[in-house]
Scaffold this motif. Sequence first.
Motif, PDB file in Angstrom:
ATOM      1  N   ASP A 148       0.833  -1.212   0.000  1.00  0.00           N
ATOM      2  CA  ASP A 148       0.000   0.000   0.000  1.00  0.00           C
ATOM      3  C   ASP A 148       0.863   1.256   0.000  1.00  0.00           C
ATOM      4  OD1 ASP A 148      -2.660  -0.707  -0.208  1.00  0.00           O
ATOM      5  OD2 ASP A 148      -2.898  -1.049   1.939  1.00  0.00           O
ATOM      6  N   SER A 149       1.807   1.317   0.919  1.00  0.00           N
ATOM      7  CA  SER A 149       2.639   2.517   1.020  1.00  0.00           C
ATOM      8  C   SER A 149       3.572   2.648  -0.173  1.00  0.00           C
ATOM      9  CB  SER A 149       3.439   2.496   2.323  1.00  0.00           C
ATOM     10  OG  SER A 149       4.273   1.356   2.382  1.00  0.00           O
ATOM     11  N   GLU A 150       4.073   1.519  -0.685  1.00  0.00           N
ATOM     12  CA  GLU A 150       4.976   1.564  -1.835  1.00  0.00           C
ATOM     13  C   GLU A 150       4.232   2.005  -3.100  1.00  0.00           C
ATOM     14  OE1 GLU A 150       8.152   1.303  -1.698  1.00  0.00           O
ATOM     15  OE2 GLU A 150       8.351   0.556   0.360  1.00  0.00           O
ATOM     16  N   LEU A 151       3.000   1.558  -3.253  1.00  0.00           N
ATOM     17  CA  LEU A 151       2.195   1.990  -4.398  1.00  0.00           C
ATOM     18  C   LEU A 151       1.843   3.462  -4.299  1.00  0.00           C
ATOM     19  CD1 LEU A 151      -0.184  -1.045  -5.027  1.00  0.00           C
ATOM     20  CD2 LEU A 151       1.340   0.025  -6.705  1.00  0.00           C
ATOM     21  N   ALA A 152       1.552   3.922  -3.087  1.00  0.00           N
ATOM     22  CA  ALA A 152       1.247   5.342  -2.905  1.00  0.00           C
ATOM     23  C   ALA A 152       2.435   6.203  -3.311  1.00  0.00           C
ATOM     24  CB  ALA A 152       0.859   5.609  -1.452  1.00  0.00           C
ATOM     25  N   LEU A 153       3.638   5.760  -2.939  1.00  0.00           N
ATOM     26  CA  LEU A 153       4.833   6.505  -3.324  1.00  0.00           C
ATOM     27  C   LEU A 153       5.035   6.455  -4.839  1.00  0.00           C
ATOM     28  CD1 LEU A 153       7.373   8.085  -2.682  1.00  0.00           C
ATOM     29  CD2 LEU A 153       8.541   5.918  -2.180  1.00  0.00           C
ATOM     30  N   ALA A 154       4.795   5.295  -5.440  1.00  0.00           N
ATOM     31  CA  ALA A 154       4.940   5.179  -6.896  1.00  0.00           C
ATOM     32  C   ALA A 154       3.985   6.127  -7.614  1.00  0.00           C
ATOM     33  CB  ALA A 154       4.685   3.739  -7.330  1.00  0.00           C
ATOM     34  N   GLU A 155       2.748   6.171  -7.157  1.00  0.00           N
ATOM     35  CA  GLU A 155       1.770   7.065  -7.787  1.00  0.00           C
ATOM     36  C   GLU A 155       2.183   8.523  -7.633  1.00  0.00           C
ATOM     37  OE1 GLU A 155      -1.808   5.934  -5.861  1.00  0.00           O
ATOM     38  OE2 GLU A 155      -1.976   4.005  -6.914  1.00  0.00           O
ATOM     39  N   GLN A 156       2.752   8.855  -6.488  1.00  0.00           N
ATOM     40  CA  GLN A 156       3.227  10.225  -6.257  1.00  0.00           C
ATOM     41  C   GLN A 156       4.371  10.566  -7.210  1.00  0.00           C
ATOM     42  OE1 GLN A 156       4.408  11.013  -2.191  1.00  0.00           O
ATOM     43  NE2 GLN A 156       5.709  12.716  -2.806  1.00  0.00           N
ATOM     44  N   LEU A 157       5.311   9.640  -7.371  1.00  0.00           N
ATOM     45  CA  LEU A 157       6.469   9.900  -8.220  1.00  0.00           C
ATOM     46  C   LEU A 157       6.110   9.902  -9.700  1.00  0.00           C
ATOM     47  CD1 LEU A 157       9.241   7.782  -6.433  1.00  0.00           C
ATOM     48  CD2 LEU A 157       8.742  10.228  -6.208  1.00  0.00           C
ATOM     49  N   LEU A 158       5.025   9.207 -10.053  1.00  0.00           N
ATOM     50  CA  LEU A 158       4.621   9.138 -11.455  1.00  0.00           C
ATOM     51  C   LEU A 158       3.632  10.238 -11.834  1.00  0.00           C
ATOM     52  CD1 LEU A 158       4.210   5.267 -11.832  1.00  0.00           C
ATOM     53  CD2 LEU A 158       5.941   6.699 -12.937  1.00  0.00           C
ATOM     54  N   ALA A 159       3.196  11.018 -10.867  1.00  0.00           N
ATOM     55  CA  ALA A 159       2.249  12.097 -11.148  1.00  0.00           C
ATOM     56  C   ALA A 159       2.868  13.076 -12.149  1.00  0.00           C
ATOM     57  CB  ALA A 159       1.869  12.826  -9.861  1.00  0.00           C
ATOM     58  N   GLY A 160       2.186  13.298 -13.244  1.00  0.00           N
ATOM     59  CA  GLY A 160       2.675  14.225 -14.253  1.00  0.00           C
ATOM     60  C   GLY A 160       3.704  13.632 -15.186  1.00  0.00           C
TER      61      GLY A 160
END
Length: 416
Positions: A273-285
């Motif tokens: 969960d936390s790793e996916l949240a970070l991935a989504e944050q880093l992939l934003a834009g």
Amino acid sequence: MPGTFRLGVSLIRSAVRNADDTTDDRWSERDWQQAAQRAFTALGEQHRNSPGSVGCCWLPACARACAWPATTDWTSAGSSRRPGPASATPCGNPLAPPDTDSTGLDTAADALVELLSALARRQHQHRSRTVARLTTVINSRLLPDDLQHMALYYRAKAHRDLGDSPASRAGMQAVADSQGRLAPAARRGLAHLARMAGDFPTALTTAHTLGWEGRHHRVQGDTWWPHGDMDRAAAAYAAARDEAEHHGVTGERGNSQAHRAFALAFTDPAVADSELALAEQLLAGVDLRATTLITHIAALARDAGRTDADIDDRAQVLRAEIRTAGVTYTELALDLTLAFHHAVRNDQDQVATTIAWLRENTRSGAFPYYSEIAAFMAGLPLPQASSTRWIDDEPATRQRWHALVTNRRQHLHTQR
């Protein structure tokens, strides 16, 4: 009007930036300037030999896009020989739309515009379309070597995404042999192809020689997770992410984090969960279509075994997205994740169906070990002899994958 003919690097930079500025192949400002200078020099030779052949549309387009005061000798000389009104023709968008017929590439300028357009659109088109457009550019032989190698490299990547390993290998080898700027990336591509063929010792040995430019840590992560060694894979991906952050390569940072989330999704749903949240944050834009699909597959792996997670419906929607993108290998990862889900639920019929599907879709020779991994998960024997070269041995890999399934079952039991 000298400014009209002042060519900077911005057209090349901005066109490719739409798709690639945030990927792992991102160029530095110096790279852009040097490549543009070489391209402009080649165009200049053509302009000297055939005044006006560069085209009235190309020069104003460069001037409009220009952000740096870089000039070439031929652009200044050309200002006294620019085409007159008789040769002026209406100009459209210098970056041709995806459906433009690009078979008539007559000049280096035509080829460069088509190359940039194909690269700018590659995250939004089926990979077969990218292959066709880049093949047209390559066959024209109008570009200087560096830009010809760029076309070869990205076509090889598209071939790999389509599952055409022989064509991808030929392109990657040609670029690697050139010793140009993209040679390290091409050597990484060859390591990926060795992994795709199931030759893991070669992939790992190559990874150790790649260095940062060849994304050595990510290649190691890609090698370890098929062995079920998710902790080692996750550590390699974290090192890749941190190294990318150090070098300021946004896309590689997000890409590595997405793959780290994928690996950990098989081990611990809470951590995932936390790793996916970070991935989504880093992939934003960031425009990385295949990587975004990997995060969706990781979310399925995180939820594997649950009866309330709509796994089958989500997988059906995801499969349609993958086929639209033409990223063949991603669909195989999706099916492998579904095999994990069915194995956790001890649904032997569904596991057998998925194994048969994986075997059928890897007959080309790419990823033949996916069906083997699915059998390992469910504790099933292999129906035929394996050609996969594991780093340790098959029993060790089998044990790790089956342990992931039993651990997930225990996790779900404690959550009830």
